[in-house]
Design a protein around this motif. Structure first.
Motif, PDB file in Angstrom:
ATOM      1  N   TYR A  18     -43.039  23.646 -31.019  1.00 53.51           N
ATOM      2  CA  TYR A  18     -41.528  23.861 -30.697  1.00 53.51           C
ATOM      3  C   TYR A  18     -41.459  23.460 -29.391  1.00 53.51           C
ATOM      4  N   ASP A  19     -40.522  22.679 -29.081  1.00 55.85           N
ATOM      5  CA  ASP A  19     -40.210  21.993 -27.679  1.00 55.85           C
ATOM      6  C   ASP A  19     -41.368  21.406 -27.223  1.00 55.85           C
ATOM      7  N   ASP A  20     -42.137  20.789 -28.029  1.00 55.96           N
ATOM      8  CA  ASP A  20     -43.429  19.988 -27.565  1.00 55.96           C
ATOM      9  C   ASP A  20     -44.479  20.827 -26.959  1.00 55.96           C
ATOM     10  N   ILE A  85     -64.182  24.926 -26.242  1.00 52.83           N
ATOM     11  CA  ILE A  85     -62.720  25.279 -26.327  1.00 52.83           C
ATOM     12  C   ILE A  85     -61.730  25.283 -25.330  1.00 52.83           C
ATOM     13  N   SER A  86     -60.874  24.597 -25.477  1.00 53.95           N
ATOM     14  CA  SER A  86     -60.128  24.006 -24.253  1.00 53.95           C
ATOM     15  C   SER A  86     -59.403  25.350 -23.705  1.00 53.95           C
ATOM     16  N   ARG A  87     -59.153  25.467 -22.353  1.00 52.64           N
ATOM     17  CA  ARG A  87     -58.619  26.554 -21.789  1.00 52.64           C
ATOM     18  C   ARG A  87     -57.227  26.692 -22.311  1.00 52.64           C
ATOM     19  N   HIS A  88     -56.461  25.663 -22.727  1.00 53.91           N
ATOM     20  CA  HIS A  88     -55.235  25.707 -23.227  1.00 53.91           C
ATOM     21  C   HIS A  88     -55.168  26.575 -24.500  1.00 53.91           C
ATOM     22  N   VAL A  89     -56.268  26.479 -25.257  1.00 57.00           N
ATOM     23  CA  VAL A  89     -56.442  27.316 -26.469  1.00 57.00           C
ATOM     24  C   VAL A  89     -56.756  28.741 -26.244  1.00 57.00           C
ATOM     25  N   PRO A  96     -50.970  26.351 -19.718  1.00 54.52           N
ATOM     26  CA  PRO A  96     -49.696  25.559 -20.426  1.00 54.52           C
ATOM     27  C   PRO A  96     -50.407  24.166 -20.815  1.00 54.52           C
ATOM     28  N   LEU A  97     -50.096  23.760 -21.997  1.00 52.24           N
ATOM     29  CA  LEU A  97     -50.184  22.412 -22.436  1.00 52.24           C
ATOM     30  C   LEU A  97     -49.842  21.439 -21.483  1.00 52.24           C
TER      31      LEU A  97
END
Length: 101
Positions: A18-20, A85-89, A96-97
């Motif tokens: 949603y919204d990239d 596993i990425s910190r973004h996950v 935030p991504l």
């Protein structure tokens, strides 16, 4: 402390955008990634092994699992290092991504 030489192999998260911005479907804490990471090699469900790897106690891991809590921010970078596993996950609210671009 041993660091795995390959990324953990876990089934992909179900995500919508949603919204990239990626939004994980179902569950909390990125489809409860802690539970999924614990099931993967090299931890194979061993909470103590994972706790040692990220620098906390098995009791904390157990409490987080029981409460379905987010991994505290102070452990995210180490969890990223030992799991791949990425910190973004792990914590999209803290990492935030958009920050990755």
């Amino acid at each position: 402390m041993d660091t795995p030489t390959k990324l953990l192999e876990i089934e992909p998260l179900q995500m919508d955008c949603y919204d990239d911005k990626p939004v994980v479907k179902h569950g909390s804490m990125s489809d409860f990634i802690l539970e999924r990471a614990l099931k993967a090699e090299p931890f194979a469900g061993n909470q103590s092994k994972f706790a040692r790897a990220i620098g906390t106690s098995q009791q904390n891991i157990s409490n987080w699992l029981r409460a379905r809590a987010k991994l505290p921010g102070e452990y995210v970078l180490r969890a990223e290092e030992v799991t791949g596993i990425s910190r973004h996950v792990w914590r999209p609210d803290l990492y935030p991504l958009a920050e990755a671009k």
